[in-house]
Scaffold this motif. Sequence first.
Motif, PDB file in Angstrom:
ATOM      1  N   GLU A   4     104.063  -1.433  -4.537  1.00  0.00           N
ATOM      2  CA  GLU A   4     104.975  -0.370  -4.122  1.00  0.00           C
ATOM      3  C   GLU A   4     106.313  -0.986  -3.718  1.00  0.00           C
ATOM      4  OE1 GLU A   4     106.951   2.243  -1.534  1.00  0.00           O
ATOM      5  OE2 GLU A   4     105.695   0.728  -0.581  1.00  0.00           O
ATOM      6  N   LEU A   5     107.420  -0.377  -4.140  1.00  0.00           N
ATOM      7  CA  LEU A   5     108.747  -0.979  -4.026  1.00  0.00           C
ATOM      8  C   LEU A   5     109.149  -1.310  -2.588  1.00  0.00           C
ATOM      9  CD1 LEU A   5     111.240  -1.995  -5.518  1.00  0.00           C
ATOM     10  CD2 LEU A   5     112.151   0.344  -5.454  1.00  0.00           C
ATOM     11  N   PHE A   6     108.910  -0.396  -1.655  1.00  0.00           N
ATOM     12  CA  PHE A   6     109.279  -0.659  -0.256  1.00  0.00           C
ATOM     13  C   PHE A   6     108.556  -1.903   0.262  1.00  0.00           C
ATOM     14  CE2 PHE A   6     108.288  -0.249   4.277  1.00  0.00           C
ATOM     15  CZ  PHE A   6     109.557  -0.127   4.824  1.00  0.00           C
ATOM     16  N   GLY A  66     116.447  -3.754   8.606  1.00  0.00           N
ATOM     17  CA  GLY A  66     116.386  -2.361   8.160  1.00  0.00           C
ATOM     18  C   GLY A  66     117.417  -2.078   7.085  1.00  0.00           C
ATOM     19  N   GLN A  67     118.654  -2.520   7.336  1.00  0.00           N
ATOM     20  CA  GLN A  67     119.733  -2.329   6.373  1.00  0.00           C
ATOM     21  C   GLN A  67     119.453  -3.122   5.092  1.00  0.00           C
ATOM     22  OE1 GLN A  67     122.126  -0.123   6.964  1.00  0.00           O
ATOM     23  NE2 GLN A  67     122.924  -0.434   4.910  1.00  0.00           N
ATOM     24  N   ALA A  68     118.961  -4.340   5.252  1.00  0.00           N
ATOM     25  CA  ALA A  68     118.667  -5.190   4.089  1.00  0.00           C
ATOM     26  C   ALA A  68     117.596  -4.548   3.210  1.00  0.00           C
ATOM     27  CB  ALA A  68     118.220  -6.576   4.545  1.00  0.00           C
ATOM     28  N   VAL A  69     116.525  -4.065   3.826  1.00  0.00           N
ATOM     29  CA  VAL A  69     115.442  -3.432   3.060  1.00  0.00           C
ATOM     30  C   VAL A  69     115.977  -2.203   2.329  1.00  0.00           C
ATOM     31  CG1 VAL A  69     113.247  -2.177   3.270  1.00  0.00           C
ATOM     32  CG2 VAL A  69     113.557  -4.337   4.474  1.00  0.00           C
ATOM     33  N   LEU A  70     116.734  -1.378   3.031  1.00  0.00           N
ATOM     34  CA  LEU A  70     117.298  -0.174   2.402  1.00  0.00           C
ATOM     35  C   LEU A  70     118.187  -0.518   1.216  1.00  0.00           C
ATOM     36  CD1 LEU A  70     118.430   2.341   5.183  1.00  0.00           C
ATOM     37  CD2 LEU A  70     116.902   2.767   3.265  1.00  0.00           C
ATOM     38  N   GLU A  71     119.089  -1.484   1.409  1.00  0.00           N
ATOM     39  CA  GLU A  71     120.028  -1.845   0.335  1.00  0.00           C
ATOM     40  C   GLU A  71     119.320  -2.458  -0.867  1.00  0.00           C
ATOM     41  OE1 GLU A  71     123.643  -3.890   1.424  1.00  0.00           O
ATOM     42  OE2 GLU A  71     123.742  -2.804   3.329  1.00  0.00           O
ATOM     43  N   VAL A  72     118.365  -3.356  -0.602  1.00  0.00           N
ATOM     44  CA  VAL A  72     117.653  -4.002  -1.713  1.00  0.00           C
ATOM     45  C   VAL A  72     116.789  -2.976  -2.448  1.00  0.00           C
ATOM     46  CG1 VAL A  72     115.929  -5.744  -2.340  1.00  0.00           C
ATOM     47  CG2 VAL A  72     117.693  -6.290  -0.642  1.00  0.00           C
ATOM     48  N   GLU A  73     116.079  -2.136  -1.689  1.00  0.00           N
ATOM     49  CA  GLU A  73     115.227  -1.119  -2.316  1.00  0.00           C
ATOM     50  C   GLU A  73     116.063  -0.142  -3.148  1.00  0.00           C
ATOM     51  OE1 GLU A  73     111.665   1.974  -1.074  1.00  0.00           O
ATOM     52  OE2 GLU A  73     113.276   1.637   0.353  1.00  0.00           O
ATOM     53  N   THR A  74     117.193   0.294  -2.622  1.00  0.00           N
ATOM     54  CA  THR A  74     118.076   1.209  -3.341  1.00  0.00           C
ATOM     55  C   THR A  74     118.597   0.562  -4.629  1.00  0.00           C
ATOM     56  OG1 THR A  74     118.710   2.281  -1.279  1.00  0.00           O
ATOM     57  CG2 THR A  74     120.167   2.620  -3.155  1.00  0.00           C
ATOM     58  N   ALA A  75     119.038  -0.689  -4.524  1.00  0.00           N
ATOM     59  CA  ALA A  75     119.536  -1.398  -5.709  1.00  0.00           C
ATOM     60  C   ALA A  75     118.431  -1.559  -6.755  1.00  0.00           C
ATOM     61  CB  ALA A  75     120.088  -2.763  -5.305  1.00  0.00           C
ATOM     62  N   LYS A 124     101.550   1.170   5.027  1.00  0.00           N
ATOM     63  CA  LYS A 124     101.268   0.293   3.878  1.00  0.00           C
ATOM     64  C   LYS A 124     101.687  -1.137   4.185  1.00  0.00           C
ATOM     65  CE  LYS A 124     101.928   3.866   0.362  1.00  0.00           C
ATOM     66  NZ  LYS A 124     102.843   4.347  -0.671  1.00  0.00           N
ATOM     67  N   LEU A 125     102.840  -1.288   4.842  1.00  0.00           N
ATOM     68  CA  LEU A 125     103.342  -2.612   5.178  1.00  0.00           C
ATOM     69  C   LEU A 125     102.413  -3.310   6.169  1.00  0.00           C
ATOM     70  CD1 LEU A 125     105.500  -4.780   4.982  1.00  0.00           C
ATOM     71  CD2 LEU A 125     106.798  -3.565   6.740  1.00  0.00           C
ATOM     72  N   THR A 126     101.963  -2.583   7.190  1.00  0.00           N
ATOM     73  CA  THR A 126     101.041  -3.152   8.184  1.00  0.00           C
ATOM     74  C   THR A 126      99.762  -3.623   7.511  1.00  0.00           C
ATOM     75  OG1 THR A 126     101.964  -1.729   9.893  1.00  0.00           O
ATOM     76  CG2 THR A 126      99.789  -2.669  10.332  1.00  0.00           C
ATOM     77  N   GLU A 127      99.274  -2.847   6.559  1.00  0.00           N
ATOM     78  CA  GLU A 127      98.069  -3.227   5.806  1.00  0.00           C
ATOM     79  C   GLU A 127      98.307  -4.533   5.045  1.00  0.00           C
ATOM     80  OE1 GLU A 127      95.648  -1.346   2.081  1.00  0.00           O
ATOM     81  OE2 GLU A 127      96.376   0.071   3.585  1.00  0.00           O
ATOM     82  N   LYS A 128      99.472  -4.661   4.404  1.00  0.00           N
ATOM     83  CA  LYS A 128      99.806  -5.888   3.668  1.00  0.00           C
ATOM     84  C   LYS A 128      99.898  -7.080   4.616  1.00  0.00           C
ATOM     85  CE  LYS A 128     100.428  -5.042  -0.744  1.00  0.00           C
ATOM     86  NZ  LYS A 128      99.415  -5.479  -1.679  1.00  0.00           N
ATOM     87  N   ILE A 129     100.529  -6.886   5.783  1.00  0.00           N
ATOM     88  CA  ILE A 129     100.660  -7.979   6.754  1.00  0.00           C
ATOM     89  C   ILE A 129      99.269  -8.448   7.183  1.00  0.00           C
ATOM     90  CG2 ILE A 129     101.431  -8.595   9.084  1.00  0.00           C
ATOM     91  CD1 ILE A 129     103.846  -6.701   8.587  1.00  0.00           C
ATOM     92  N   ASN A 130      98.359  -7.499   7.414  1.00  0.00           N
ATOM     93  CA  ASN A 130      96.985  -7.860   7.782  1.00  0.00           C
ATOM     94  C   ASN A 130      96.308  -8.638   6.659  1.00  0.00           C
ATOM     95  OD1 ASN A 130      97.219  -6.687  10.297  1.00  0.00           O
ATOM     96  ND2 ASN A 130      96.403  -4.714   9.621  1.00  0.00           N
ATOM     97  N   ASN A 131      96.598  -8.266   5.408  1.00  0.00           N
ATOM     98  CA  ASN A 131      96.043  -9.005   4.268  1.00  0.00           C
ATOM     99  C   ASN A 131      96.565 -10.438   4.245  1.00  0.00           C
ATOM    100  OD1 ASN A 131      94.703  -6.710   3.490  1.00  0.00           O
ATOM    101  ND2 ASN A 131      96.094  -6.195   1.831  1.00  0.00           N
TER     102      ASN A 131
END
Length: 146
Positions: A4-6, A66-75, A124-131
């Motif tokens: 997933e992109l985010f 937060g800004q970095a994630v938004l900008e990279v995801e948008t791009a 979803k992110l928390t689940e990935k971090i736990n993985n």
Amino acid sequence: MMIELFTGTVIAIGSVIAQKTLEKTEDKVSDILSEKISQFINALTKTAPKIATALALAPEQPLDYGQAVLEVETAAKNNTELSQSIDELAKAAEAEPPPNITEILQKIDQELQQKQFSIQNLAKLTEKINNFNQAQTIHIIQNNTF
């Protein structure tokens, strides 16, 4: 299957920070992960040079995750090369996680929670971090033969 992109974006940014932090120590990321980080940075530089520069200066200069994630995801939503490089980097990081990735992802996650990002994305992110946590624990146990 694509990540997933985010989530992939957060892992990609975390991997870049992990690599840069490890450069100051004896540890380093795997060659494959290093190559995927370079591909991601190159694709990002073509699409969003401002955020690529901000990433290059981190962690020495504080990065607004937060800004970095938004900008990279948008791009990435508008650029196949960038979204593919994010996916490949995230998969490489999952396969061979840097030793400090969990700590960095948790830091990013905390900042995103403070900025009240989508609850679904954060779950979803928390689940990935736990993985990542579990994978690193297994990796450490395998490397420590008694």
